[in-house]
Design an enzyme around this catalytic site. Structure first.
Site, PDB file in Angstrom:
ATOM      1  N   HIS A 148       5.274  20.517   6.587  1.00 29.33           N
ATOM      2  CA  HIS A 148       5.590  20.566   8.016  1.00 29.33           C
ATOM      3  C   HIS A 148       5.689  19.172   8.643  1.00 29.33           C
ATOM      4  O   HIS A 148       6.237  19.023   9.725  1.00 29.33           O
ATOM      5  CB  HIS A 148       4.572  21.432   8.776  1.00 29.33           C
ATOM      6  N   ASP A 178       3.029  24.484   1.836  1.00 30.70           N
ATOM      7  CA  ASP A 178       3.041  23.440   2.863  1.00 30.70           C
ATOM      8  C   ASP A 178       2.814  22.052   2.255  1.00 30.70           C
ATOM      9  O   ASP A 178       2.132  21.210   2.830  1.00 30.70           O
ATOM     10  CB  ASP A 178       1.985  23.718   3.942  1.00 30.70           C
ATOM     11  N   GLY A 252      -1.395  14.179  13.522  1.00 32.18           N
ATOM     12  CA  GLY A 252      -1.150  12.931  12.800  1.00 32.18           C
ATOM     13  C   GLY A 252      -1.985  12.820  11.544  1.00 32.18           C
ATOM     14  O   GLY A 252      -1.660  12.067  10.629  1.00 32.18           O
ATOM     15  N   ASN A 253      -3.087  13.596  11.477  1.00 40.08           N
ATOM     16  CA  ASN A 253      -3.915  13.614  10.274  1.00 40.08           C
ATOM     17  C   ASN A 253      -3.286  14.442   9.158  1.00 40.08           C
ATOM     18  O   ASN A 253      -3.643  14.296   7.986  1.00 40.08           O
ATOM     19  CB  ASN A 253      -5.307  14.165  10.569  1.00 40.08           C
ATOM     20  N   SER A 254      -2.360  15.339   9.516  1.00 42.34           N
ATOM     21  CA  SER A 254      -1.741  16.214   8.519  1.00 42.34           C
ATOM     22  C   SER A 254      -1.134  15.404   7.378  1.00 42.34           C
ATOM     23  O   SER A 254      -0.403  14.438   7.602  1.00 42.34           O
ATOM     24  CB  SER A 254      -0.653  17.056   9.172  1.00 42.34           C
ATOM     25  N   LEU A 309       9.818  38.396  -4.525  1.00 42.82           N
ATOM     26  CA  LEU A 309      10.573  39.633  -4.349  1.00 42.82           C
ATOM     27  C   LEU A 309      11.860  39.368  -3.594  1.00 42.82           C
ATOM     28  O   LEU A 309      12.891  39.966  -3.879  1.00 42.82           O
ATOM     29  CB  LEU A 309       9.744  40.664  -3.564  1.00 42.82           C
ATOM     30  N   GLY A 310      11.788  38.489  -2.615  1.00 39.49           N
ATOM     31  CA  GLY A 310      12.953  38.204  -1.809  1.00 39.49           C
ATOM     32  C   GLY A 310      13.041  39.059  -0.566  1.00 39.49           C
ATOM     33  O   GLY A 310      14.149  39.428  -0.131  1.00 39.49           O
TER      34      GLY A 310
END
Length: 401
Positions: A148, A178, A252-254, A309-310
């Site tokens: 993200h 992620d 900002g830590n992500s 599975l889609g």
């Protein structure tokens, strides 16, 4: 002769008869002198023992209390109590940390933490979409971060701890976990050491490093403890296995590292629980053990191969509680579900012999299978239950920019 008469006779002995009685009298005096000698010897022995014991005790005490500790340059000598030294060693073995431990971790890991800027092109040129952090995991320029953080980017910029700014390319992304890997054109970069998150325990020290609130506060260090392990957090239909910590995390830590007190990365900071001002100190990091294989796949293949599975859908239940499952809203083209004949508005009620009530149930079931395997699914359509054999496939997505 009785005793009284005997003592009377002794009193009446004249000096002339002393010689005849000398043996008896001499015997009595000799016995008293022998006792006095023995008593004297005993006193001497006790005195010697006491002195020897005192000297030995003083010597042992000095050995116990005093030790010499040399400084690295051997120019100074510090005299310290052995008791204090042993206590320090004991505290070190027990896992307690010194005041400088967090400083040492920050000094060791911070050079490998970078700031990441996500930029998108519009009518007015490049605009900032957001920023985050990343961890250099390879000296040749590979950096791991959150998906993200770079999602939707037309251009990714990396700022090293030295202040140098570099363009980055996207090596691969995995939206489901992620995670993403980007690469800069640089050599001999400092790297962070990846640890073993299976050894993490509740109460262990936790240190988060990252660009809190963006480039205004680069390399921010916060510390706390591990609040929980093996948490399962559902976000956007995906189940994340995470570490919970009260080390402060801010925008900002992500993508930055969560470290243990030895300076090893045990998690990648990703999520923070927020409910206004009512929630404090609840942050989450993707466990590094979960991330390792994904990172390897992203570097080597640009994506992670896992069975799908889609389908996309949401949990539903009929008014009479007879039908419960996942109402299918979307079916991916050329997916296993599409080939098997599953359509939007169908309700998936069973997969691989297990009842399914949510998308997370599907994630758990697929986790035990491989690409190409066939599993049985049951759907509810127009009042009928239909069985279908589904071949698990990989949904091809364009993850490169």
């Amino acid at each position: 002769m009785d005793d009284n008469n005997r003592y009377d006779n002794i009193k009446d002995v004249s000096w002339e008869n002393v010689e005849s009685s000398k043996a008896k009298i001499k015997f009595i005096n000799s016995k008293r002198r022998s006792n006095m000698v023995k008593l004297g010897k005993m006193c001497c022995f006790i005195l010697i023992a006491a002195v020897s014991g005192g000297l030995s005790g003083a010597y042992m005490s000095s050995k116990k209390e005093v030790t010499k500790i040399y400084t690295p340059n051997n120019n100074q000598v510090v005299v310290e109590s052995n008791e204090n030294v042993n206590r320090a060693k004991s505290e070190d073995k027990s896992g307690n940390t010194s005041e400088n431990s967090i400083t040492e971790v920050a000094e060791a890991v911070s050079p490998a933490v970078v700031g990441i800027s996500n930029k998108a092109e519009d009518y007015f040129g490049l605009q900032d979409l957001g920023s985050g952090s990343g961890i250099i995991i390879d000296s040749n320029g590979y950096i791991v971060t959150n998906y993200h953080v770079i999602q939707g980017a037309d251009k990714v910029m990396v700022k090293l701890s030295s202040g140098k700014i570099l363009d980055a390319s996207v090596a691969g992304v995995d939206e489901r976990s992620d995670l993403a890997v980007i690469k800069v054109n640089a050599k001999n970069l400092p790297i962070a050491k990846l640890g073993d998150s299976s050894k993490v325990k509740v109460g262990d020290a936790a240190i988060a490093i990252g660009n809190s609130l963006g480039e205004e506060f680069p390399g921010s260090v916060t510390a706390g403890i591990i609040s929980a392990i093996n948490r399962k957090i559902e976000y956007n239909g995906v189940i994340y296995k995470v570490i919970q910590t009260d080390a402060a995390m801010n925008p900002g830590n992500s993508g930055g590292p969560l470290c243990n007190i030895q300076g090893y990365v045990i998690g990648i900071n990703s999520l923070k629980l927020s409910a206004g001002s009512k929630v404090e100190g609840i942050g989450f990091a993707i466990t590094i053990n979960e991330a390792k294989n994904i990172i390897k796949s992203l570097i080597s293949n640009g994506q992670v191969s896992r069975p799908e599975l889609g389908i996309n859908g949401e949990s539903v239940i009929s008014q009479d509680n007879r039908v419960q499952g996942i109402y299918i809203q979307q079916v991916e083209k050329n997916s296993g579900a599409s080939v098997a004949g599953i359509k939007p508005t169908d309700i998936l009620i069973e997969l691989d012999g297990n009842k399914v009530k949510s998308m997370s149930d599907i994630e758990a079931i697929l986790g035990g299978h491989k690409l190409g395997e066939k599993i049985l699914g049951k759907i509810w359509r127009n009042g009928e239950i239909i069985e279908m054999q589904i071949t698990l496939s990989q949904i091809q997505k364009d993850n490169q920019r």
